[in-house]
Design a protein around this motif. Sequence first.
Motif, PDB file in Angstrom:
ATOM      1  N   LYS A  98    -139.122  65.299  81.839  1.00 17.18           N
ATOM      2  CA  LYS A  98    -137.432  64.687  83.036  1.00 17.18           C
ATOM      3  C   LYS A  98    -136.221  65.338  82.908  1.00 17.18           C
ATOM      4  O   LYS A  98    -135.563  65.141  84.381  1.00 17.18           O
ATOM      5  N   GLU A  99    -135.657  66.622  82.047  1.00 19.96           N
ATOM      6  CA  GLU A  99    -135.021  66.553  82.342  1.00 19.96           C
ATOM      7  C   GLU A  99    -134.950  68.284  83.135  1.00 19.96           C
ATOM      8  O   GLU A  99    -134.011  67.975  83.820  1.00 19.96           O
ATOM      9  N   THR A 102    -132.008  74.036  78.634  1.00 16.55           N
ATOM     10  CA  THR A 102    -132.598  72.284  79.273  1.00 16.55           C
ATOM     11  C   THR A 102    -133.463  72.362  77.419  1.00 16.55           C
ATOM     12  O   THR A 102    -133.400  70.974  76.459  1.00 16.55           O
ATOM     13  N   SER A 109    -132.896  69.104  86.592  1.00 17.05           N
ATOM     14  CA  SER A 109    -132.367  70.208  87.139  1.00 17.05           C
ATOM     15  C   SER A 109    -133.033  70.984  88.188  1.00 17.05           C
ATOM     16  O   SER A 109    -132.589  71.896  88.646  1.00 17.05           O
ATOM     17  N   ASN A 144    -139.464  63.454  77.496  1.00 18.15           N
ATOM     18  CA  ASN A 144    -138.185  64.426  77.735  1.00 18.15           C
ATOM     19  C   ASN A 144    -137.572  65.790  78.415  1.00 18.15           C
ATOM     20  O   ASN A 144    -136.424  65.766  79.291  1.00 18.15           O
ATOM     21  N   CYS A 151    -132.591  69.172  74.966  1.00 21.79           N
ATOM     22  CA  CYS A 151    -133.300  67.882  75.101  1.00 21.79           C
ATOM     23  C   CYS A 151    -133.881  67.898  74.046  1.00 21.79           C
ATOM     24  O   CYS A 151    -134.701  69.032  73.053  1.00 21.79           O
TER      25      CYS A 151
END
Length: 272
Positions: A71-72, A58, A76, A68, A62
């Motif tokens: 959110k990622e 991640t 996940s 960001n 990103c």
Amino acid sequence: MSSESHNPKINVSDLLLYIKCPRRVYFVSRGFELYPEINAARLERMLMKELSLTYPETMKTCSLNADNLSKELEVSLSQTCLDLPIMFPGELEGVGREIFDEAEARARAKISEITANLLRAVEEYGKEPVLEALTPVKTEPFLSSEKLNLKGIPSKLVCFEGAQVPSLLKPGNCPEQGVWASDRVHAAALVLLLEAEMGKEVPFAFVEYVSFGLLRKVIIRSSDRREVLQICRRVEKIKAGLMPEKKEEKLCKECSFSEKCTSEPSLMSKFF
Ligand code: SF4
């Protein structure tokens, strides 16, 4: 695999059990289960360990700002919740939807702190060193040493500053500084096993407190090595039949062996 891999009797998990309560080693070595039930707290810990394996990928893909990254990590986590029952079908069979939902909510609540700590590490040490320390070169390799009579599986091996070292994923609380004493023993045991496997000194290990996104480096001292060897010898004796004294402690209240575990070692022999 090294030539030292013939059937050791002690598992690193026995050492961790011993640190909590020596008697637990006795019961588990005789086939009793320590955790018969999966509750939301235990499932949350499983989720956090799996989620942590996605941190390096991640962070590689990103752009590293708080919005960001969090959110990622949310994405996940959703995927990890779907994957977990596929990875652990036996353990999670029959676990109700409400337990999954509660575990997921508890894990989700940790994401903002994880995000903040990962970004702080990148700011302090740089992206590449942090990724190096987090990215596995092997995940859950089996390590074994006949000489130590010990075997175990580190969560991962990472290659940091040219050295291959074990890294432990710990989903529990994190100390203010350094690592918990039991985590130091765990790290030292895996270092000894990795040294036996590679035939050279492994100077340190990492402990990753995955629910916080914090990574701690542990330099392994002679005293840590001595402690591992001492516990191994005590565990050998317990597995051979020695019943340790009962500890009257807070662990007993929530221990699944409490009904079998009487104060008198002599009475215990009637059960086995
Ligand atoms: S009941 Fe207490 S003394 Fe007995 S095994 Fe469990 S934690 Fe140890």
